[in-house]
Design an enzyme around this catalytic site. Structure first.
Site, PDB file in Angstrom:
ATOM      1  N   CYS A  17      -3.428   7.613   4.802  1.00 13.82           N
ATOM      2  CA  CYS A  17      -3.260   7.229   3.404  1.00 13.82           C
ATOM      3  C   CYS A  17      -4.550   7.408   2.614  1.00 13.82           C
ATOM      4  CB  CYS A  17      -2.761   5.792   3.308  1.00 13.82           C
ATOM      5  SG  CYS A  17      -3.765   4.619   4.245  1.00 13.82           S
ATOM      6  N   GLU A  25       0.871  -1.180   0.000  1.00 13.61           N
ATOM      7  CA  GLU A  25       0.000   0.000   0.000  1.00 13.61           C
ATOM      8  C   GLU A  25       0.901   1.221   0.000  1.00 13.61           C
ATOM      9  OE1 GLU A  25      -2.294   2.713   3.046  1.00 13.61           O
ATOM     10  OE2 GLU A  25      -2.763   0.585   3.328  1.00 13.61           O
TER      11      GLU A  25
END
Length: 519
Positions: A296, A257
């Site tokens: 994020c 990620e």
């Protein structure tokens, strides 16, 4: 000198042989603890986890491993107050932001405990139904999934020291795969404390859970063919991991990620002052300020109809002006600090880069801090930028400033807005705001190809939706392209990463003895 946090590997607590790297209070600048992994026997640590921890976990059924997760929940709940104290001191977060990390983690583990219990007392999972391999059903093929016979290495980011561990560890442990976590150094204290509490409670088999605090040097070198590695962080580091011999030559499974320029899109039907318009404004401000924008999934680009640009700038700026910033211990403070002065410098550098192609709409970068010294604290107020030519502002679509910064961008029509959202080159999430259900549905399908999650907010779900940036265990977390191409959570889909699929070809009588759950 402050205390040195111990590592837990090979079934025992071990100190590094070096002086250690200090961890600081980002609001006060004081040293808290030190971390060090110098001199650890990494081959022995991985071997112990892989062999001792893995064998013990695989000997249990899914239901029994779900019971381990339920026991972890009880341990973490019993020590919850101490986790909040550590988060305030080491991450600089206000109480509500700490809850996203801590309570979000506990909730996620609890969900996997429930789902795992429903899988029953089996040690392998059915993957579809058996199919005959000839004209008669006397010889068939049954796909199944079994736990990988390796270890799961987590190399985690600094922004979620609690949730970042447990949202990965819950499906890994439920799958029967031991975990070694390497938390980001800057905020490793909370991860280490949680592991310590779980280990001392004795709820897991030896070798099932390990923590290494300090440098990640040498960790990837220990990985073998049936191990898996999950990384959360920058795209540059992700590229290094993908090119490591463990991945490139030994086929270690990898989940990454990385960077994500998430967007929020106001549909043309949502005029200024409408319910949908107000919902976008509220969500943008929340996403810019929760954890000081260090998520994020935070909104980085705000896409609005050109006719609504000024109204959106004014409404968002007005709400941002009321955000108090400073020492998270002060009850009047709504937004705490970034995690470090280094991160503050990175945000300032990113702002300078964006400002070459965007103008300042709301500047909180120099606002007065509450109970914090600007020369010491890693604090910065929220900043809203704007670029009237959304096509020409390339840096806005390329550079993610990991802090309380977002850019307002006008679009001509919905096709233009969708094209701008795709300019992020793959994102974790986009959110849509409007009341035109047909247009929202069509846009959601158009955006799905470049986004791991499409979050649609209409006035009727104003109080029910889970939030643009909130990652829930029921839905996919991950995204294509620059977001890393990874996939986490999504209910029991998360177990796929920790399992190996195989086809067993045999008679129905033999297939009946595989010990699979009923279809």
């Amino acid at each position: 000198m402050t205390d040195l946090l111990l590592n837990y590997v090979a079934g025992r607590w071990q100190a590094g042989t070096g002086a250690g790297t200090p961890l600081f209070d980002p609001a006060l600048g004081t040293e808290l603890v030190r971390v060090d992994a110098t001199g650890l026997d990494l081959p022995g640590a991985f071997r112990f986890a892989r062999e001792t921890g893995g064998a013990a976990l695989r000997a249990l059924t899914y239901r029994q491993r779900a019971g381990l997760l339920a026991a972890i929940v009880k341990v973490l709940q019993a020590n919850r107050d101490s986790y909040y104290e550590i988060a305030t001191a080491n991450s600089g977060t206000v109480k509500n932001d700490s809850a996203v990390d801590i309570d979000g983690a506990i909730f996620t583990i609890g969900q996997y405990a429930k789902w795992g219990d429903a899988l029953g007392d089996v040690r392998a999972l059915r993957d579809g139904d058996a199919v005959k391999l000839g004209k008669e059903p006397v010889f068939q093929s049954q796909h199944l999934q079994v736990p990988t016979r390796g270890v799961a290495l987590f190399i985690n980011a600094f922004n979620f020291p609690s949730w970042g561990l447990w949202e990965k560890a819950a499906p890994a442990l439920l799958s029967g795969v031991p975990v070694i976590v390497k938390p980001a150094t800057a905020t490793a204290w909370l991860t280490q404390r949680m592991v310590r509490d779980v280990v001392e409670a004795g709820v897991l088999p030896a070798g099932a859970l390990s923590v290494i605090c300090g440098s990640s040097a040498g960790l990837m070198d220990q990985l073998e063919s049936f191990d898996v590695v999950s990384f959360t962080g920058s795209a540059d580091t992700g590229a290094v991991i993908r090119s490591h011999p463990a991945v490139a030559q030994r086929s270690v499974r990898v989940n990454i990620e990385a960077d994500s320029l998430n967007s929020a899109l106001l549909l043309p039907d949502a005029a200024p002052g409408s319910d949908a318009f107000n919902l976008l404004v509220r969500e943008v401000v929340r996403e810019m300020t929760v954890k000081s924008g260090q998520k994020c999934t935070a909104i980085r680009r705000i896409l609005v109809p050109a006719a609504s640009y000024e109204a959106a700038a004014e409404a968002i700026g007005a709400k941002l002006a009321g955000v108090t910033v400073g020492n998270p211990r002060n009850e009047t403070v709504r937004m705490g600090s970034l995690v470090s002065r280094a991160q503050l410098n990175a945000v300032r550098e990113g702002l300078d880069a964006l400002r070459t192609q965007a103008s300042m709409l709301h500047d909180g970068s120099a606002q007065a801090l509450v109970d914090a010294d600007p020369a010491v604290a890693a604090c910065i107020g929220p900043v809203l930028l704007g670029a009237r030519d959304a096509d020409a502002a390339q840096r806005v679509h390329d550079i993610e400033v990991f802090g309380p910064v977002a850019t307002l961008l006008p679009y001509r029509d919905l096709d233009h807005a969708v094209a701008l959202a795709h300019r992020g080159q793959g994102s974790l999430v986009t959110s849509l705001y409007g009341a035109d259900e047909v247009a929202l549905g069509q846009a959601a399908v158009q955006l799905a190809a470049s986004h791991g999650r499409v979050h649609v907010v209409t006035p009727d779900v104003a109080q029910a939706h889970t939030g643009h940036g909130n990652v829930v265990p029921m839905s996919l977390h991950g995204g294509p392209g620059r977001a890393g191409g990874g996939a986490e959570l999504g209910g029991l889909r998360a177990l796929d990463f920790y399992h190996r699929r195989s086809a067993v070809q045999a008679s129905p009588a033999v297939l009946a003895q595989l010990g699979l759950p009923q279809s």
